[in-house]
Design a protein around this motif. Structure first.
Motif, PDB file in Angstrom:
ATOM      1  N   VAL A  40       2.459  -5.058  -0.062  1.00  0.00           N
ATOM      2  CA  VAL A  40       0.871  -5.975   1.333  1.00  0.00           C
ATOM      3  C   VAL A  40       0.030  -5.237   0.966  1.00  0.00           C
ATOM      4  CG1 VAL A  40       0.778  -6.938   2.946  1.00  0.00           C
ATOM      5  CG2 VAL A  40       3.563  -6.143   1.921  1.00  0.00           C
ATOM      6  N   GLU A  41      -0.877  -5.593  -0.022  1.00  0.00           N
ATOM      7  CA  GLU A  41      -2.438  -5.455  -0.213  1.00  0.00           C
ATOM      8  C   GLU A  41      -3.312  -6.669  -0.178  1.00  0.00           C
ATOM      9  OE1 GLU A  41      -5.673  -5.077  -1.114  1.00  0.00           O
ATOM     10  OE2 GLU A  41      -4.767  -2.838  -0.756  1.00  0.00           O
ATOM     11  N   ASP A  42      -4.156  -6.886   0.393  1.00  0.00           N
ATOM     12  CA  ASP A  42      -5.261  -8.412   0.170  1.00  0.00           C
ATOM     13  C   ASP A  42      -6.392  -8.215  -0.998  1.00  0.00           C
ATOM     14  OD1 ASP A  42      -6.824  -6.131   1.733  1.00  0.00           O
ATOM     15  OD2 ASP A  42      -7.823  -7.818   2.341  1.00  0.00           O
ATOM     16  N   ASP A  43      -6.286  -6.968  -1.095  1.00  0.00           N
ATOM     17  CA  ASP A  43      -7.136  -6.981  -2.525  1.00  0.00           C
ATOM     18  C   ASP A  43      -7.227  -7.425  -3.335  1.00  0.00           C
ATOM     19  OD1 ASP A  43      -8.801  -5.481  -4.398  1.00  0.00           O
ATOM     20  OD2 ASP A  43     -10.269  -4.978  -3.445  1.00  0.00           O
ATOM     21  N   ALA A  44      -7.686  -8.597  -4.122  1.00  0.00           N
ATOM     22  CA  ALA A  44      -6.760  -8.951  -5.924  1.00  0.00           C
ATOM     23  C   ALA A  44      -6.417  -7.801  -6.616  1.00  0.00           C
ATOM     24  CB  ALA A  44      -7.394 -10.426  -5.750  1.00  0.00           C
ATOM     25  N   THR A  45      -7.571  -7.479  -6.966  1.00  0.00           N
ATOM     26  CA  THR A  45      -7.602  -6.418  -7.805  1.00  0.00           C
ATOM     27  C   THR A  45      -6.609  -5.144  -7.962  1.00  0.00           C
ATOM     28  OG1 THR A  45     -10.151  -7.042  -8.534  1.00  0.00           O
ATOM     29  CG2 THR A  45      -9.587  -4.966  -9.378  1.00  0.00           C
ATOM     30  N   ILE A  46      -6.982  -4.753  -6.889  1.00  0.00           N
ATOM     31  CA  ILE A  46      -6.017  -2.893  -5.817  1.00  0.00           C
ATOM     32  C   ILE A  46      -4.415  -3.588  -6.607  1.00  0.00           C
ATOM     33  CG2 ILE A  46      -5.601  -1.604  -4.388  1.00  0.00           C
ATOM     34  CD1 ILE A  46      -7.930  -1.300  -3.368  1.00  0.00           C
ATOM     35  N   ARG A  47      -4.271  -4.865  -5.813  1.00  0.00           N
ATOM     36  CA  ARG A  47      -3.024  -5.435  -5.795  1.00  0.00           C
ATOM     37  C   ARG A  47      -2.280  -5.375  -6.983  1.00  0.00           C
ATOM     38  NH1 ARG A  47      -3.930  -9.799  -2.711  1.00  0.00           N
ATOM     39  NH2 ARG A  47      -3.729 -11.038  -4.287  1.00  0.00           N
ATOM     40  N   ARG A  48      -3.122  -6.459  -7.674  1.00  0.00           N
ATOM     41  CA  ARG A  48      -2.556  -6.336  -9.101  1.00  0.00           C
ATOM     42  C   ARG A  48      -2.204  -5.583 -10.341  1.00  0.00           C
ATOM     43  NH1 ARG A  48       0.536  -9.221 -12.083  1.00  0.00           N
ATOM     44  NH2 ARG A  48      -0.032  -9.626 -14.541  1.00  0.00           N
ATOM     45  N   ALA A  49      -3.820  -4.025 -10.265  1.00  0.00           N
ATOM     46  CA  ALA A  49      -3.234  -2.376 -10.497  1.00  0.00           C
ATOM     47  C   ALA A  49      -2.361  -1.899  -9.862  1.00  0.00           C
ATOM     48  CB  ALA A  49      -5.149  -2.140 -10.540  1.00  0.00           C
ATOM     49  N   VAL A  50      -1.671  -2.026  -8.737  1.00  0.00           N
ATOM     50  CA  VAL A  50      -0.707  -1.264  -8.294  1.00  0.00           C
ATOM     51  C   VAL A  50       0.471  -1.847  -8.571  1.00  0.00           C
ATOM     52  CG1 VAL A  50       0.511  -0.478  -6.114  1.00  0.00           C
ATOM     53  CG2 VAL A  50      -2.182  -0.311  -6.571  1.00  0.00           C
ATOM     54  N   GLN A  51       0.859  -3.117  -8.750  1.00  0.00           N
ATOM     55  CA  GLN A  51       1.826  -3.386  -9.511  1.00  0.00           C
ATOM     56  C   GLN A  51       1.602  -3.061 -10.364  1.00  0.00           C
ATOM     57  OE1 GLN A  51       0.799  -8.604  -8.813  1.00  0.00           O
ATOM     58  NE2 GLN A  51       3.788  -9.180  -9.804  1.00  0.00           N
ATOM     59  N   LEU A  52       0.390  -4.049 -11.947  1.00  0.00           N
ATOM     60  CA  LEU A  52       1.261  -3.437 -13.023  1.00  0.00           C
ATOM     61  C   LEU A  52       1.991  -1.956 -12.831  1.00  0.00           C
ATOM     62  CD1 LEU A  52      -1.905  -5.899 -14.224  1.00  0.00           C
ATOM     63  CD2 LEU A  52       0.421  -5.807 -14.067  1.00  0.00           C
ATOM     64  N   SER A  53       0.620  -1.013 -12.737  1.00  0.00           N
ATOM     65  CA  SER A  53       1.770   0.707 -12.934  1.00  0.00           C
ATOM     66  C   SER A  53       3.048   0.896 -12.359  1.00  0.00           C
ATOM     67  CB  SER A  53       0.429   1.100 -11.623  1.00  0.00           C
ATOM     68  OG  SER A  53      -1.011   1.336 -12.060  1.00  0.00           O
ATOM     69  N   LEU A  54       3.136   0.353 -11.394  1.00  0.00           N
ATOM     70  CA  LEU A  54       4.794   0.220 -10.846  1.00  0.00           C
ATOM     71  C   LEU A  54       5.275  -0.167 -11.894  1.00  0.00           C
ATOM     72  CD1 LEU A  54       4.264  -0.174  -6.522  1.00  0.00           C
ATOM     73  CD2 LEU A  54       4.686   1.951  -8.173  1.00  0.00           C
ATOM     74  N   GLU A  55       5.632  -1.773 -12.645  1.00  0.00           N
ATOM     75  CA  GLU A  55       6.198  -2.102 -12.871  1.00  0.00           C
ATOM     76  C   GLU A  55       6.665  -1.095 -14.543  1.00  0.00           C
ATOM     77  OE1 GLU A  55       5.672  -6.827 -11.475  1.00  0.00           O
ATOM     78  OE2 GLU A  55       4.387  -6.126 -13.582  1.00  0.00           O
ATOM     79  N   ARG A  56       5.064  -0.724 -14.705  1.00  0.00           N
ATOM     80  CA  ARG A  56       5.433  -0.304 -15.996  1.00  0.00           C
ATOM     81  C   ARG A  56       6.612   0.935 -15.998  1.00  0.00           C
ATOM     82  NH1 ARG A  56      -0.124  -1.152 -16.933  1.00  0.00           N
ATOM     83  NH2 ARG A  56      -1.122   0.496 -15.702  1.00  0.00           N
ATOM     84  N   TYR A  57       6.956   1.427 -14.588  1.00  0.00           N
ATOM     85  CA  TYR A  57       7.448   2.439 -14.718  1.00  0.00           C
ATOM     86  C   TYR A  57       8.946   1.905 -14.586  1.00  0.00           C
ATOM     87  CZ  TYR A  57       4.845   6.571 -14.344  1.00  0.00           C
ATOM     88  OH  TYR A  57       3.639   7.674 -14.148  1.00  0.00           O
ATOM     89  N   GLY A  58       8.406   0.599 -14.192  1.00  0.00           N
ATOM     90  CA  GLY A  58      10.262  -0.077 -13.857  1.00  0.00           C
ATOM     91  C   GLY A  58      10.745  -0.679 -12.833  1.00  0.00           C
ATOM     92  N   TYR A  59      10.328  -0.730 -11.716  1.00  0.00           N
ATOM     93  CA  TYR A  59      10.211  -1.130 -10.512  1.00  0.00           C
ATOM     94  C   TYR A  59       9.532  -2.534 -10.532  1.00  0.00           C
ATOM     95  CZ  TYR A  59       9.611   3.972  -8.389  1.00  0.00           C
ATOM     96  OH  TYR A  59      10.776   4.963  -8.988  1.00  0.00           O
ATOM     97  N   ARG A  60      10.507  -3.009  -9.678  1.00  0.00           N
ATOM     98  CA  ARG A  60      10.164  -4.666  -9.459  1.00  0.00           C
ATOM     99  C   ARG A  60       9.519  -5.193  -8.479  1.00  0.00           C
ATOM    100  NH1 ARG A  60      14.622  -6.913  -7.651  1.00  0.00           N
ATOM    101  NH2 ARG A  60      16.059  -5.053  -7.258  1.00  0.00           N
ATOM    102  N   VAL A  61       8.311  -5.665  -8.475  1.00  0.00           N
ATOM    103  CA  VAL A  61       7.189  -5.467  -7.488  1.00  0.00           C
ATOM    104  C   VAL A  61       7.032  -6.920  -6.847  1.00  0.00           C
ATOM    105  CG1 VAL A  61       4.726  -5.202  -6.867  1.00  0.00           C
ATOM    106  CG2 VAL A  61       6.234  -3.696  -8.119  1.00  0.00           C
ATOM    107  N   THR A  62       7.401  -7.095  -5.567  1.00  0.00           N
ATOM    108  CA  THR A  62       6.838  -8.617  -4.772  1.00  0.00           C
ATOM    109  C   THR A  62       5.442  -8.636  -4.329  1.00  0.00           C
ATOM    110  OG1 THR A  62       9.097  -8.901  -4.586  1.00  0.00           O
ATOM    111  CG2 THR A  62       7.082 -10.108  -3.209  1.00  0.00           C
ATOM    112  N   PRO A  63       4.719  -9.113  -4.977  1.00  0.00           N
ATOM    113  CA  PRO A  63       2.377  -8.704  -4.434  1.00  0.00           C
ATOM    114  C   PRO A  63       2.890 -10.140  -2.951  1.00  0.00           C
ATOM    115  CG  PRO A  63       2.979 -10.021  -6.294  1.00  0.00           C
ATOM    116  CD  PRO A  63       4.017  -9.747  -6.093  1.00  0.00           C
ATOM    117  N   ALA A  64       2.100  -9.056  -2.059  1.00  0.00           N
ATOM    118  CA  ALA A  64       1.959  -9.939  -1.195  1.00  0.00           C
ATOM    119  C   ALA A  64       0.537  -9.306  -0.479  1.00  0.00           C
ATOM    120  CB  ALA A  64       2.523 -10.009   0.559  1.00  0.00           C
ATOM    121  N   GLU A  65      -0.428 -10.930   0.270  1.00  0.00           N
ATOM    122  CA  GLU A  65      -1.725 -10.812  -0.300  1.00  0.00           C
ATOM    123  C   GLU A  65      -3.039 -10.526   1.339  1.00  0.00           C
ATOM    124  OE1 GLU A  65      -2.967 -15.300  -0.101  1.00  0.00           O
ATOM    125  OE2 GLU A  65      -3.478 -14.071  -2.090  1.00  0.00           O
ATOM    126  N   ASP A  66      -1.534 -10.927   2.619  1.00  0.00           N
ATOM    127  CA  ASP A  66      -1.968 -10.345   3.762  1.00  0.00           C
ATOM    128  C   ASP A  66      -0.519 -10.575   4.840  1.00  0.00           C
ATOM    129  OD1 ASP A  66      -0.749 -12.832   4.709  1.00  0.00           O
ATOM    130  OD2 ASP A  66      -2.232 -14.114   3.983  1.00  0.00           O
TER     131      ASP A  66
END
Length: 245
Positions: A15-41
Motif C-alpha cells: 500500500v503506497e500512494d507514490d506510483a514510482t515507489i510503488r512500481r519500483a518496490v513491486q518489481l523488486s519483490l517480484e524479482r525475488y519471486g513474491y506475489r505482490v498486490t499493489p494498492a494506491e491508498d
C-alpha cells in the motif's frame, strides 16, 4: 521451527500512494519471486486486505483516504497478519505511531531491496514460528517443555501453551501477534532473568545490528496491555524481565 514460506507461495499487499515507489518496490519483490498486490491508498488497501489471501502487508504512512496508521489499526483489529511500516523519516513520530498501532517492524524510505527482503523473511519466520522441542537424553522422546507435562508454562494467572502456541489470562484466550508471541516466549524461556533490548532485538526481531530499541519498548507496551501491566517488569538501565509469580 517451521521453515520460512518460499517466495512463490507468499502474497504481499503493498500500500503506497507514490506510483514510482510503488512500481519500483513491486518489481523488486517480484524479482525475488513474491506475489505482490499493489494498492494506491489506504481505503483500497483495506479493501484488498479484507478480500483475503495476503501473508504480509507493507504500508506507507502518508496515504490518502486512510493513512497508514489508521490502516494498520484496522488490520490489527481483524488479523495478526504481519505489517511492515514504511516511513520517509526514521526519526519521525509516525514510525512510533505505526508501531503503537500494531505494526511489527518498519523500514525507512528509500529502502534497499536486500534490506526489505530480509525484513520480510524475518516477519514471515515469526508468523510461522514453532518452538523446537527440547533435546532428550539417551535417545528418549523429546520433552514437551519445561512446566506442565503438556508443555504449558504458568505464571500466576497467565498460561502459555508452548506447543499449541496459545496464551490465556485468567482462563480467557489472549490474542497476540506473531511478534508479541515470540517476545513473550523469549521472556518465558528465562523467567525472572533480565533481558536487555539488544538481546531481544537479536532473538525476536532477528536484528544482527544495533537496531532502534523503540520497536522493543513499544512491543513490550502492547504485550503488557494484553497480559497484565505488572507481568513484565522494567529494570531501569538494563531491560525487562517476566515476573515469575
Amino acid at each position: 521451527m517451521s521453515a520460512i514460506p518460499v517466495p512463490e507461495t507468499v502474497s504481499v499487499l503493498l500500500v503506497e500512494d507514490d506510483a514510482t515507489i510503488r512500481r519500483a518496490v513491486q518489481l523488486s519483490l517480484e524479482r525475488y519471486g513474491y506475489r505482490v498486490t499493489p494498492a494506491e491508498d489506504g481505503l483500497a488497501g483495506l479493501e484488498a486486505f479484507r478480500a483475503g489471501g495476503h501473508d504480509l502487508l507493507i504500508v506507507d504512512v502518508m496515504l490518502p483516504e486512510l493513512d497508514g496508521i489508521g490502516l494498520t489499526r484496522r488490520v490489527r483489529e481483524e488479523s495478526p497478519v504481519p505489517v511492515l511500516i514504511m516511513s520517509a523519516r526514521g526519526d519521525a513520530l509516525d514510525v512510533v505511531a505505526g508501531l503503537e498501532a500494531g505494526a511489527d517492524d518498519y523500514v525507512v524510505k528509500p529502502v534497499d531491496t536486500g534490506v526489505l527482503v530480509a525484513r520480510i523473511r524475518t516477519l514471515l519466520r515469526r508468523a510461522t514460528f514453532r518452538p523446537d522441542p527440547a533435546p532428550a537424553p539417551d535417545g528418549a522422546a523429546p520433552a514437551a517443555s519445561a512446566g506442565t507435562p503438556d508443555g504449558t508454562l504458568v505464571f500466576g494467572d497467565l498460561s502459555i501453551d508452548t506447543l499449541g502456541l496459545e496464551v490465556r489470562r485468567a482462563g480467557q484466550p489472549v490474542q497476540l501477534t506473531p511478534t508479541e508471541l515470540r517476545l513473550l516466549l523469549e521472556f518465558a524461556a528465562s523467567p525472572g532473568a533480565v533481558l536487555d533490548r539488544r538481546r531481544l532485538l537479536r532473538e525476536v526481531w532477528d536484528y544482527g545490528w544495533e537496531g532502534d530499541t523503540r520497536v522493543v519498548d513499544l512491543c513490550v507496551l502492547r504485550l503488557r496491555k494484553k497480559i497484565g501491566a505488572d507481568r513484565i517488569e522494567t529494570v531501569r538501565g538494563f531491560g525487562y524481565k517476566l515476573v515469575r509469580g
